[in-house]
Design a protein around this motif. Structure first.
Motif, PDB file in Angstrom:
ATOM      1  N   ASP A  73      41.283  43.696  44.940  1.00 37.10           N
ATOM      2  CA  ASP A  73      42.701  43.492  44.667  1.00 37.10           C
ATOM      3  C   ASP A  73      43.235  42.622  45.792  1.00 37.10           C
ATOM      4  O   ASP A  73      43.498  43.114  46.893  1.00 37.10           O
ATOM      5  CB  ASP A  73      43.423  44.845  44.615  1.00 37.10           C
ATOM      6  CG  ASP A  73      44.866  44.715  44.197  1.00 37.10           C
ATOM      7  OD1 ASP A  73      45.448  43.632  44.403  1.00 37.10           O
ATOM      8  OD2 ASP A  73      45.422  45.690  43.667  1.00 37.10           O
ATOM      9  N   ASN A  74      43.385  41.342  45.524  1.00 37.04           N
ATOM     10  CA  ASN A  74      43.819  40.419  46.561  1.00 37.04           C
ATOM     11  C   ASN A  74      45.277  40.632  46.965  1.00 37.04           C
ATOM     12  O   ASN A  74      45.704  40.141  48.008  1.00 37.04           O
ATOM     13  CB  ASN A  74      43.590  38.972  46.122  1.00 37.04           C
ATOM     14  CG  ASN A  74      42.123  38.575  46.211  1.00 37.04           C
ATOM     15  OD1 ASN A  74      41.307  39.266  46.817  1.00 37.04           O
ATOM     16  ND2 ASN A  74      41.773  37.461  45.582  1.00 37.04           N
ATOM     17  N   GLY A  75      46.014  41.341  46.140  1.00 38.22           N
ATOM     18  CA  GLY A  75      47.385  41.653  46.500  1.00 38.22           C
ATOM     19  C   GLY A  75      47.496  42.822  47.458  1.00 38.22           C
ATOM     20  O   GLY A  75      48.448  42.925  48.232  1.00 38.22           O
ATOM     21  N   LYS A  76      46.480  43.700  47.420  1.00 37.48           N
ATOM     22  CA  LYS A  76      46.488  44.887  48.274  1.00 37.48           C
ATOM     23  C   LYS A  76      45.453  44.817  49.391  1.00 37.48           C
ATOM     24  O   LYS A  76      45.291  45.765  50.155  1.00 37.48           O
ATOM     25  CB  LYS A  76      46.237  46.138  47.430  1.00 37.48           C
ATOM     26  CG  LYS A  76      47.339  46.425  46.421  1.00 37.48           C
ATOM     27  CD  LYS A  76      47.060  47.710  45.649  1.00 37.48           C
ATOM     28  CE  LYS A  76      48.183  48.008  44.676  1.00 37.48           C
ATOM     29  NZ  LYS A  76      47.939  49.257  43.904  1.00 37.48           N
ATOM     30  N   ASN A  77      44.733  43.702  49.471  1.00 40.22           N
ATOM     31  CA  ASN A  77      43.711  43.529  50.516  1.00 40.22           C
ATOM     32  C   ASN A  77      42.666  44.652  50.496  1.00 40.22           C
ATOM     33  O   ASN A  77      42.311  45.206  51.553  1.00 40.22           O
ATOM     34  CB  ASN A  77      44.352  43.456  51.908  1.00 40.22           C
ATOM     35  CG  ASN A  77      45.050  42.140  52.145  1.00 40.22           C
ATOM     36  OD1 ASN A  77      45.286  41.373  51.211  1.00 40.22           O
ATOM     37  ND2 ASN A  77      45.402  41.867  53.389  1.00 40.22           N
ATOM     38  N   THR A  78      42.202  44.971  49.308  1.00 35.78           N
ATOM     39  CA  THR A  78      41.195  46.017  49.205  1.00 35.78           C
ATOM     40  C   THR A  78      40.054  45.585  48.290  1.00 35.78           C
ATOM     41  O   THR A  78      40.244  44.774  47.372  1.00 35.78           O
ATOM     42  CB  THR A  78      41.780  47.323  48.661  1.00 35.78           C
ATOM     43  OG1 THR A  78      42.341  47.074  47.371  1.00 35.78           O
ATOM     44  CG2 THR A  78      42.842  47.898  49.584  1.00 35.78           C
ATOM     45  N   VAL A  79      38.889  46.136  48.552  1.00 36.39           N
ATOM     46  CA  VAL A  79      37.738  45.968  47.676  1.00 36.39           C
ATOM     47  C   VAL A  79      37.197  47.364  47.402  1.00 36.39           C
ATOM     48  O   VAL A  79      37.193  48.227  48.291  1.00 36.39           O
ATOM     49  CB  VAL A  79      36.676  45.053  48.302  1.00 36.39           C
ATOM     50  CG1 VAL A  79      36.149  45.606  49.607  1.00 36.39           C
ATOM     51  CG2 VAL A  79      35.538  44.808  47.332  1.00 36.39           C
ATOM     52  N   SER A  80      36.788  47.586  46.169  1.00 34.62           N
ATOM     53  CA  SER A  80      36.339  48.911  45.757  1.00 34.62           C
ATOM     54  C   SER A  80      34.930  48.855  45.197  1.00 34.62           C
ATOM     55  O   SER A  80      34.487  47.816  44.705  1.00 34.62           O
ATOM     56  CB  SER A  80      37.286  49.481  44.698  1.00 34.62           C
ATOM     57  OG  SER A  80      38.594  49.628  45.215  1.00 34.62           O
TER      58      SER A  80
END
Length: 127
Positions: A73-80
């Motif tokens: 999620d490039n808007g939340k700066n996360t990778v899952s």
């Protein structure tokens, strides 16, 4: 300075699911290829999954293909990393990794390509 923090590990039974998250702290998350690796007890660290900057291009190790799904999620700066149908052989410390690249569709499957690493999160799968 980039920092990566993994979360979501734990102890589960075989056949269960877990979702690991990696929080990215630093500028321009969307300019980074992201990867997941793991190190099982007594073994070397191995590639699990990688994701291009856009998230449209992915790669998986054969051992997890069809069971694990990587996303960002490039808007939340996360990778899952969604892990389904877990097996005892998935027991390992899981690491998130990142490397800056100017290319939008590329990803890397070897750890020597990555610049930044998280501290790891333990996943234990009981039989």
């Amino acid at each position: 300075q980039v920092q990566l923090i993994e979360s979501g590990g734990g102890l589960v039974q075989a056949g269960s699911s877990l979702r690991l998250s990696c929080g990215f702290s630093g500028p321009h998350f969307s300019m980074f290829v992201m990867g997941w690796f793991r190190r099982a007890p007594g073994k070397e660290r191995e590639f699990i999954a990688a994701l291009s900057r856009s998230g449209q291009d992915t790669s998986y190790a054969d051992s997890v293909k069809g069971r694990f799904t990587v996303s960002r999620d490039n808007g939340k700066n996360t990778v899952s990393l969604q892990m389904n149908s877990l097996k005892p052989e998935d027991t390992a410390v899981y690491y998130c990794a990142a490397v800056w690249t100017p290319f939008t569709s590329i990803y890397y499957v070897t750890e020597d390509k990555y610049t930044y690493w998280g501290q790891g999160t333990q996943v234990t799968v009981s039989s």
